[in-house]
Design a protein around this motif. Structure first.
Motif, PDB file in Angstrom:
ATOM      1  N   GLU A 108       7.795  23.262  48.511  1.00 13.57           N
ATOM      2  CA  GLU A 108       9.142  23.842  48.563  1.00 13.57           C
ATOM      3  C   GLU A 108      10.207  22.784  48.817  1.00 13.57           C
ATOM      4  OE1 GLU A 108      10.131  26.787  47.645  1.00 13.57           O
ATOM      5  OE2 GLU A 108       8.061  27.218  47.119  1.00 13.57           O
ATOM      6  N   GLU A 109       9.918  21.823  49.684  1.00 12.62           N
ATOM      7  CA  GLU A 109      10.928  20.800  49.954  1.00 12.62           C
ATOM      8  C   GLU A 109      11.131  19.900  48.738  1.00 12.62           C
ATOM      9  OE1 GLU A 109       8.732  17.152  52.242  1.00 12.62           O
ATOM     10  OE2 GLU A 109       9.126  18.943  53.429  1.00 12.62           O
ATOM     11  N   ASP A 132      17.102  18.679  55.976  1.00 11.00           N
ATOM     12  CA  ASP A 132      15.944  19.376  55.410  1.00 11.00           C
ATOM     13  C   ASP A 132      15.549  20.573  56.281  1.00 11.00           C
ATOM     14  OD1 ASP A 132      13.735  19.831  53.698  1.00 11.00           O
ATOM     15  OD2 ASP A 132      12.434  18.785  55.107  1.00 11.00           O
ATOM     16  N   SER A 139       8.098  13.442  47.722  1.00  7.04           N
ATOM     17  CA  SER A 139       8.938  13.852  48.843  1.00  7.04           C
ATOM     18  C   SER A 139       9.698  12.670  49.436  1.00  7.04           C
ATOM     19  CB  SER A 139       8.061  14.509  49.919  1.00  7.04           C
ATOM     20  OG  SER A 139       8.824  14.837  51.063  1.00  7.04           O
ATOM     21  N   ASN A 190      17.913  23.404  55.895  1.00  3.76           N
ATOM     22  CA  ASN A 190      17.671  24.092  54.616  1.00  3.76           C
ATOM     23  C   ASN A 190      16.485  25.048  54.735  1.00  3.76           C
ATOM     24  OD1 ASN A 190      18.075  24.349  51.610  1.00  3.76           O
ATOM     25  ND2 ASN A 190      15.979  23.585  51.647  1.00  3.76           N
ATOM     26  N   VAL A 191      15.440  24.608  55.458  1.00  5.87           N
ATOM     27  CA  VAL A 191      14.288  25.483  55.681  1.00  5.87           C
ATOM     28  C   VAL A 191      14.704  26.724  56.469  1.00  5.87           C
ATOM     29  CG1 VAL A 191      12.086  25.679  56.899  1.00  5.87           C
ATOM     30  CG2 VAL A 191      12.572  23.645  55.543  1.00  5.87           C
ATOM     31  N   SER A 245      13.288  21.901  46.155  1.00  3.06           N
ATOM     32  CA  SER A 245      14.713  21.916  46.503  1.00  3.06           C
ATOM     33  C   SER A 245      15.339  20.534  46.379  1.00  3.06           C
ATOM     34  CB  SER A 245      14.896  22.447  47.925  1.00  3.06           C
ATOM     35  OG  SER A 245      14.264  21.603  48.872  1.00  3.06           O
ATOM     36  N   LYS A 293       8.038  17.963  61.121  1.00  7.32           N
ATOM     37  CA  LYS A 293       9.427  17.556  60.861  1.00  7.32           C
ATOM     38  C   LYS A 293      10.261  17.645  62.125  1.00  7.32           C
ATOM     39  CE  LYS A 293       9.314  19.035  56.039  1.00  7.32           C
ATOM     40  NZ  LYS A 293       9.801  20.016  55.052  1.00  7.32           N
ATOM     41  N   LEU A 351      13.709  12.639  49.091  1.00  5.97           N
ATOM     42  CA  LEU A 351      14.346  13.107  50.325  1.00  5.97           C
ATOM     43  C   LEU A 351      14.715  11.995  51.294  1.00  5.97           C
ATOM     44  CD1 LEU A 351      12.134  16.240  51.041  1.00  5.97           C
ATOM     45  CD2 LEU A 351      14.574  16.252  50.558  1.00  5.97           C
TER      46      LEU A 351
END
Length: 342
Positions: free
Chosen positions: A159-160, A272, A93, A275-276, A163, A250, A97
């Protein structure tokens, strides 16, 4: 002394080297660099822990190169097992990211990253499936209830990471092996026994002082607050899912970065979170809210399904409108009927 020092086992890998927040581009490593070739040579011999230690040494020197991430994270897993999975997912991550722009090499970074991470994920999957087939000592350790929390922590990041593959490497082959990995972990998590609840000793009530007892006897009795009223005043509650807990972290991180005026990192978190929000699945973030609904639906599917085929009838449309404008009356009208309304 020298001979005894050589016989000592190497120190364990530091599992969180990729968590550091970078603020400058790492120096470029040439493909012909002897240090990088050493890592690749150990990988080709399947000496994964030795390759991880060689990669770790370069990362400690500030040589953050995507070609080191795969060997390093695979070694973290091989050494730590399932309990190291949060460190593996966190490393992915942060690399994809947060720190992606600062990693080397400058040329063909996405191609090198795709090759290295795809290899790492495939080897990791084979490692998991190999021990699952053998049901050996390693498998027995993985089947302990203590693995539940590490797996839950890792899966909150899945999930992060998924993506992020497409954003960092538009043409990548990592998504399929990563999805295979997360599905295996989810299945294994479901098979783990729940840890035995700890028995908490009942607190001992301190002996009352004579004066206090006398004052209590003289004081007028006060009605006790009903337990139900106290519970109602607290409002409805539900357990926080791992995915929701991660989202809350987050949001807190964004507030911290804005207060610190670190807008560059705040923009990474904002992208991020947005996007969620755009792909928000309440079943992932609020599973407890829907568990009763889906349980009831699955139990009564044979009765409900035929009625779902007649949503264009006048009776259904009228009930639908009443349901939307006055839920209380909608429920009251159905009292005492046999499932078909009045």
């Amino acid at each position: 002394m020298a001979e005894s020092a050589k016989s000592l086992p190497p120190p364990p890998l530091q599992p969180n080297l990729l968590d550091k927040l970078l603020d400058a581009e790492a120096p470029d490593l040439e493909s012909s660099d002897d240090r990088l070739e050493k890592v690749n040579g150990l990988v080709s011999k399947s000496a994964y822990l030795d390759a991880a230690r060689a990669a770790e040494a370069l990362l400690r020197q500030g040589l953050y190169d995507v070609r080191l991430v795969g060997p390093y994270l695979l070694g973290v897993f091989v050494e730590g097992g399932l309990e190291a999975m949060p460190a593996v997912f966190q490393g992915l991550s942060r690399t994809l990211l947060i720190n992606w722009q600062y990693f080397g090499p400058r040329e063909r970074k996405d191609v090198f990253a795709d090759g290295g991470l795809r290899w790492m994920l495939k080897v990791l999957n084979k490692h998991l499936e190999h021990h699952e087939r053998l049901k050996d000592e390693t498998w027995q350790r993985w089947s302990a209830p203590t693995n539940r929390e590490p797996l839950e922590q890792a899966l909150t990041l899945s999930e992060e990471i998924f993506s992020a593959f497409g954003r960092a490497m538009p043409r990548n082959g990592c998504e399929a092996p990563f999805r295979r990995l997360t599905q295996w972990l989810e299945g294994h998590l479901q098979s783990l026994p729940s840890p035995a609840p700890l028995e908490e000793p009942e607190p001992e009530e301190p002996a009352e002082e004579p004066e206090a007892m006398e004052e209590e006897a003289q004081a007028p009795s006060r009605p006790a607050r009903p337990v139900r009223a106290a519970a109602a005043s607290a409002g409805p509650t539900m357990p926080v899912s791992p995915a929701l807990a991660q989202l809350m972290l987050k949001l807190a991180a964004f507030d911290t970065l804005v207060a610190r005026q670190d807008f560059q990192r705040a923009s990474v978190v904002a992208a991020d979170v947005l996007n969620v929000v755009e792909h928000f699945d309440p079943r992932v973030y609020l599973p407890a809210l829907f568990s009763r609904f889906f349980a009831g639906l699955s139990t009564n599917a044979e009765q409900v399904e035929p009625l779902l085929q007649s949503t264009e009838t006048l009776s259904f449309r009228a009930l639908d409108q009443l349901y939307r404008v006055d839920l209380e009356t909608f429920l009251a009208q159905g009292t005492g009927t046999d499932g078909g309304g009045e």
